[in-house]
Design an enzyme around this catalytic site. Structure first.
Site, PDB file in Angstrom:
ATOM      1  CD  GLU A  36      -1.785  29.769-102.244  1.00 18.36           C
ATOM      2  OE1 GLU A  36      -0.846  29.479-102.985  1.00 18.36           O
ATOM      3  OE2 GLU A  36      -2.300  28.955-101.442  1.00 18.36           O
ATOM      4  CE  LYS A  37      -4.601  23.997-101.178  1.00 20.71           C
ATOM      5  NZ  LYS A  37      -3.940  24.096 -99.874  1.00 20.71           N
ATOM      6  CB  ILE A 182      12.266  17.818 -93.279  1.00 22.06           C
ATOM      7  CG1 ILE A 182      12.112  18.726 -94.509  1.00 22.06           C
ATOM      8  CG2 ILE A 182      11.204  18.143 -92.233  1.00 22.06           C
ATOM      9  CD1 ILE A 182      10.772  18.649 -95.203  1.00 22.06           C
ATOM     10  N   GLY A 268       9.501  12.339 -96.392  1.00 19.22           N
ATOM     11  CA  GLY A 268       9.318  12.888 -97.729  1.00 19.22           C
ATOM     12  C   GLY A 268       7.991  13.591 -97.877  1.00 19.22           C
ATOM     13  CG  HIS A 442      44.021  35.552 -93.605  1.00 15.11           C
ATOM     14  ND1 HIS A 442      43.826  34.211 -93.323  1.00 15.11           N
ATOM     15  CD2 HIS A 442      44.661  36.080 -92.533  1.00 15.11           C
ATOM     16  CE1 HIS A 442      44.353  33.935 -92.141  1.00 15.11           C
ATOM     17  NE2 HIS A 442      44.850  35.047 -91.635  1.00 15.11           N
TER      18      HIS A 442
HETATM   19  C1  LIG Z   1       9.861  22.037 -92.882  1.00 19.61           C
HETATM   20  C2  LIG Z   1      10.348  22.319 -94.272  1.00 19.61           C
HETATM   21  C3  LIG Z   1      11.553  22.961 -94.467  1.00 19.61           C
HETATM   22  C4  LIG Z   1      11.998  23.216 -95.748  1.00 19.61           C
HETATM   23  N1  LIG Z   1      13.187  23.854 -95.897  1.00 19.61           N
HETATM   24  C5  LIG Z   1      13.659  24.113 -97.135  1.00 19.61           C
HETATM   25  C6  LIG Z   1      14.877  24.793 -97.313  1.00 19.61           C
HETATM   26  O1  LIG Z   1      15.548  25.161 -96.355  1.00 19.61           O
HETATM   27  N2  LIG Z   1      15.301  25.039 -98.580  1.00 19.61           N
HETATM   28  C7  LIG Z   1      14.575  24.629 -99.674  1.00 19.61           C
HETATM   29  O2  LIG Z   1      14.997  24.864-100.804  1.00 19.61           O
HETATM   30  N3  LIG Z   1      13.406  23.980 -99.531  1.00 19.61           N
HETATM   31  C8  LIG Z   1      12.934  23.716 -98.294  1.00 19.61           C
HETATM   32  N4  LIG Z   1      11.730  23.080 -98.153  1.00 19.61           N
HETATM   33  C9  LIG Z   1      10.998  22.673 -99.370  1.00 19.61           C
HETATM   34  C10 LIG Z   1      10.250  23.869 -99.978  1.00 19.61           C
HETATM   35  O3  LIG Z   1       9.370  24.393 -99.020  1.00 19.61           O
HETATM   36  C11 LIG Z   1       9.502  23.436-101.215  1.00 19.61           C
HETATM   37  O4  LIG Z   1      10.399  22.832-102.123  1.00 19.61           O
HETATM   38  C12 LIG Z   1       8.837  24.632-101.897  1.00 19.61           C
HETATM   39  O5  LIG Z   1       7.901  25.230-101.039  1.00 19.61           O
HETATM   40  C13 LIG Z   1       8.146  24.182-103.186  1.00 19.61           C
HETATM   41  O6  LIG Z   1       7.531  25.280-103.772  1.00 19.61           O
HETATM   42  P1  LIG Z   1       6.205  25.109-104.658  1.00 19.61           P
HETATM   43  O7  LIG Z   1       5.860  26.486-105.110  1.00 19.61           O
HETATM   44  O8  LIG Z   1       6.403  24.058-105.652  1.00 19.61           O
HETATM   45  O9  LIG Z   1       5.111  24.551-103.659  1.00 19.61           O
HETATM   46  P2  LIG Z   1       4.477  25.104-102.313  1.00 19.61           P
HETATM   47  O10 LIG Z   1       5.408  25.967-101.578  1.00 19.61           O
HETATM   48  O11 LIG Z   1       3.928  23.904-101.647  1.00 19.61           O
HETATM   49  O12 LIG Z   1       3.299  26.039-102.814  1.00 19.61           O
HETATM   50  C14 LIG Z   1       2.182  25.540-103.470  1.00 19.61           C
HETATM   51  C15 LIG Z   1       1.034  26.487-103.251  1.00 19.61           C
HETATM   52  O13 LIG Z   1      -0.057  26.064-104.047  1.00 19.61           O
HETATM   53  C16 LIG Z   1      -1.262  26.232-103.322  1.00 19.61           C
HETATM   54  N5  LIG Z   1      -2.252  25.322-103.911  1.00 19.61           N
HETATM   55  C17 LIG Z   1      -2.181  23.973-103.981  1.00 19.61           C
HETATM   56  N6  LIG Z   1      -3.229  23.481-104.652  1.00 19.61           N
HETATM   57  C18 LIG Z   1      -3.982  24.544-105.019  1.00 19.61           C
HETATM   58  C19 LIG Z   1      -5.200  24.683-105.753  1.00 19.61           C
HETATM   59  N7  LIG Z   1      -5.812  23.621-106.284  1.00 19.61           N
HETATM   60  N8  LIG Z   1      -5.705  25.927-105.930  1.00 19.61           N
HETATM   61  C20 LIG Z   1      -5.081  27.019-105.414  1.00 19.61           C
HETATM   62  N9  LIG Z   1      -3.924  26.938-104.717  1.00 19.61           N
HETATM   63  C21 LIG Z   1      -3.381  25.721-104.541  1.00 19.61           C
HETATM   64  C22 LIG Z   1      -0.867  25.884-101.902  1.00 19.61           C
HETATM   65  O14 LIG Z   1      -1.763  26.431-100.957  1.00 19.61           O
HETATM   66  C23 LIG Z   1       0.523  26.493-101.813  1.00 19.61           C
HETATM   67  O15 LIG Z   1       0.499  27.811-101.342  1.00 19.61           O
HETATM   68  C24 LIG Z   1      11.238  22.824 -96.880  1.00 19.61           C
HETATM   69  C25 LIG Z   1      10.012  22.197 -96.690  1.00 19.61           C
HETATM   70  C26 LIG Z   1       9.568  21.939 -95.414  1.00 19.61           C
HETATM   71  C27 LIG Z   1       8.246  21.258 -95.235  1.00 19.61           C
END
Ligand SMILES: Cc1cc2nc3c(=O)[nH]c(=O)nc-3n(C[C@H](O)[C@H](O)[C@H](O)COP(=O)(O)OP(=O)(O)OC[C@H]3O[C@@H](n4cnc5c(N)ncnc54)[C@H](O)[C@@H]3O)c2cc1C
Length: 463
Positions: A36-37, A182, A268, A442
Site C-alpha cells: 500500500e502506498k 457522490i 465518476g 410493529h
Molecule cells: C466520496 C465517496 C463516497 C463513497 N461512498 C461510498 C459508499 O457509501 N458506499 C460504497 O459502497 N462505496 C462508496 N464509495 C466508493 C468506494 O470508496 C470504492 O468503491 C472503494 O473504495 C473501492 O475499493 P478498492 O479497494 O477497489 O479501491 P480503493 O479504496 O481506491 O483502494 C485502492 C488502494 O490501492 C492503493 N494503491 C493504488 N495503486 C497502488 C500501487 N501501485 N501500489 C501500492 N498501492 C496502490 C491506493 O493508495 C488505495 O489505498 C465512495 C467513494 C467516494 C469517492
C-alpha cells in the site's frame, strides 16, 4: 520444476478489495502480503464512504433544528463551526484505518509500504527498487476522481470529492457537476449546512442507477429542499475568476450558466491503471479498466484484479466480495465465478435515503420481461407516521408468472438498511408470499416491506 515464491498471494492496494482479500487469504492458510502506498483502508475508509457518512450524520443532526423549533427549542447556530464536523469525520476515518491495520496484523499479513508495479506474472517491483515474488498477484489499486479536461481540478475553485472531504470551512455557493451518488450526497450535506447548491446533470434524471420512479421522488425532495437541479444539461465550459467559478452549460438547446464559489466535479471515477507496469507485463485493458474473466482472473493465469480497477460498479462492498472470490478461487474452493449483477445492493445516504438492487422497471421493460410491480408508500406505515418520515416508498419488481423477485428500490428513511431483507429474500429464492407471511415487528419501517409483498399478493392491509 516447482518454483519457490515468497508469498502465495501478493496484493497491490489495501482498500476494501485488497485488505479483505488479504484477510480472507490468511483465513484460508495462504501466505499473503499487501502493498500500500498510502493509508490502509483505501479511498473508502480514508476519503470516501466513511468520512462522507460521518459528515452526513452530522448534517442530519444539524437539520433537526426545525423539529426542535416545533418543540419551542431555539438552537443558536451562530457559533457553528464546520471544522468540528470535519474533525469528527477524520477521527472516524483514522479509527477505521487503524482498525484495518490491526486486523491485518492480527491475521499476520505483512503490510509493505510503497508503490508497487507488476513486472511479470509472478513478480512485483516496489518503489522501483525492491522485488517480490508470489505465486499469485491480486491487483486492487482502486480508482481516482475522473477529471475532465475542460474542468481540470485546481483544488481550490474546481474540486474533487476528496477536496470536498478535506474542507474545514464550507463554501457559500457550490455547483455540482454530476447527479450521481457522490454528487447527491454532497448536495445533501451542503444544503443541510446552509450552502446554496446547484446540480448540473447531463442525463434527464438524477441517480441514473436507480429506478426512474424513485429518481423522480428524489428530484421532488431535492427541489423541496431548494437545491437547484438542471437536468439534460450539458456542461460546455467554465470561467474562473478571483473569487469563484462560472459553469457554462446548454439546457433545452439554450446556453445558460451558473456561478458559484466552488465547482465540484463528480462525474465518476477513473481506474488506477497508469504506471502499474500492466503493458510490460502483458495485461489486457478493456475500456480503460483491467480486463477480467471468471474469478476475476486477468489474461495472465496467476494475476487477478478486483474492485474499482475493474469494470464493475464502484462500490466498496462489491470490491470486498470480488477480493474474497478471487482468493477462494486461488485456494481452489468451489466459489461463484463472479458476483451476480442483480445481487449487488447500492445505497445513497442522503436523507431520505435511496437503496436498491436488481432490475429497474425500465430495464425489465427493455428486456421484454413479463413483470409486475408493487409500490407501497411510507405514509401508510405506522412507524413512519410516528417519526414524521412519511416521504418515501418501496418498489418491488417481480415476474408476473413465477413471482421471482427481479429488483427492489427504496426511497425513504432507513432505505440503506431495509434493502437487505429484500435482497436476502432474492438470494434465498424466496417469493413475495414468503415476505408477506413473515411477522414483522410493529411499529417498524420493515413493515413497509411486508406490506409491499402483501400488495404483490393482493392483500395489503394498510392501503
Ligand atoms: C466520496 C465517496 C463516497 C463513497 N461512498 C461510498 C459508499 O457509501 N458506499 C460504497 O459502497 N462505496 C462508496 N464509495 C466508493 C468506494 O470508496 C470504492 O468503491 C472503494 O473504495 C473501492 O475499493 P478498492 O479497494 O477497489 O479501491 P480503493 O479504496 O481506491 O483502494 C485502492 C488502494 O490501492 C492503493 N494503491 C493504488 N495503486 C497502488 C500501487 N501501485 N501500489 C501500492 N498501492 C496502490 C491506493 O493508495 C488505495 O489505498 C465512495 C467513494 C467516494 C469517492
Amino acid at each position: 520444476m516447482a518454483e519457490n515464491y515468497e508469498y502465495d498471494i501478493a496484493i497491490v492496494g489495501a482498500g476494501p478489495a485488497g485488505y479483505v482479500a488479504a484477510i480472507r487469504a490468511a483465513q484460508l492458510g495462504l501466505k499473503s502480503t499487501v502493498i500500500e502506498k498510502d493509508e490502509v483502508g483505501g479511498i473508502c475508509l480514508n476519503w470516501g464512504c466513511i468520512p462522507s457518512k460521518a459528515i452526513i450524520h452530522q448534517a442530519r443532526i444539524f437539520s433537526y433544528r426545525d423539529e426542535l423549533l416545533d418543540m419551542g427549542v431555539k438552537v443558536d447556530a451562530s457559533a457553528f463551526d464546520y471544522e468540528s464536523v470535519y474533525n469528527k469525520s477524520r477521527t472516524a476515518a483514522d479509527r477505521l484505518s487503524k482498525g484495518v491495520a490491526y486486523l491485518l496484523k492480527k491475521n499476520k499479513v505483512p503490510v509493505i509500504k510503497g508503490y508497487a508495479k507488476i513486472q511479470d506474472k509472478n513478480r512485483l517491483l516496489i518503489d522501483d527498487s525492491k522485488g517480490l515474488s508470489a505465486r499469485n498477484i491480486i491487483l486492487a489499486t482502486g480508482s481516482a476522481p475522473r477529471e475532465l479536461p475542460a474542468f481540470a481540478f485546481d483544488h481550490k475553485h474546481i474540486v474533487s470529492s476528496r477536496d470536498m472531504l478535506a474542507l474545514k470551512k464550507l463554501p457559500g455557493r457550490v455547483i455540482i457537476l454530476g447527479g450521481g451518488a457522490i454528487g447527491l450526497e454532497f448536495a445533501y450535506i451542503l444544503n443541510a449546512f446552509g450552502s446554496e447548491v446547484t446540480i448540473v446533470e447531463m442525463l434527464d434524471r438524477l441517480l441514473p442507477v436507480t429506478d426512474k420512479e424513485i429518481s423522480g421522488a428524489l428530484l421532488q425532495d431535492y427541489k423541496k429542499k431548494k437545491i437547484k437541479v438542471h437536468l439534460s444539461a450539458k456542461a460546455t465550459g467554465c470561467k474562473k475568476s478571483a473569487n469563484g467559478v462560472e459553469l457554462l452549460f446548454e439546457e433545452g438547446g439554450k446556453a445558460s450558466s451558473v456561478t458559484g464559489d466552488v465547482l465540484l466535479v463528480a462525474v465518476g471515477r477513473s481506474p488506477n491503471t497508469a504506471n502499474l507496469g500492466l503493458e510490460q507485463a502483458g495485461i489486457t485493458l478493456e475500456k480503460g479498466f483491467i480486463g477480467t474473466g471468471d474469478y476475476y482472473r486477468t489474461n495472465l493465469d496467476s494475476v487477478f484484479a478486483v474492485g474499482d480497477v475493474i469494470d464493475t460498479p464502484l462500490l466498496a462492498h462489491l470490491a470486498s466480495k470480488e477480493g474474497e472470490l478471487a482468493v477462494e478461487a486461488i485456494k481452489g474452493l468451489s466459489t461463484p465465478k463472479r458476483v451476480k449483477s442483480d445481487e449487488i445492493p447500492y445505497g445513497v445516504y442522503c436523507e431520505p435515503q435511496v437503496a436498491g438492487f436488481g432490475l429497474t422497471e425500465e430495464q425489465a421493460q427493455a428486456q421484454g420481461l413479463d413483470y409486475k410491480k408493487a409500490v407501497f408508500p411510507y405514509r401508510a406505515v405506522g412507524k413512519a407516521v410516528a417519526t414524521g418520515e412519511i416521504y418515501g416508498q418501496v418498489k418491488l419488481l417481480y415476474h408476473a408468472q413465477s413471482k421471482e423477485i427481479l429488483g427492489a428500490h427504496i426511497f425513504g428513511a432507513d432505505a440503506t438498511e431495509l434493502i437487505h431483507e429484500l435482497l436476502l429474500a432474492k438470494k434465498g429464492e424466496l417469493l413475495p408470499e414468503d415476505i408477506a407471511a413473515m411477522i414483522h415487528a410493529h411499529p417498524t419501517m420493515s413493515e413497509a416491506l411486508m406490506e409491499t409483498a402483501r400488495l404483490a399478493e393482493g392483500w395489503a392491509i394498510h392501503i
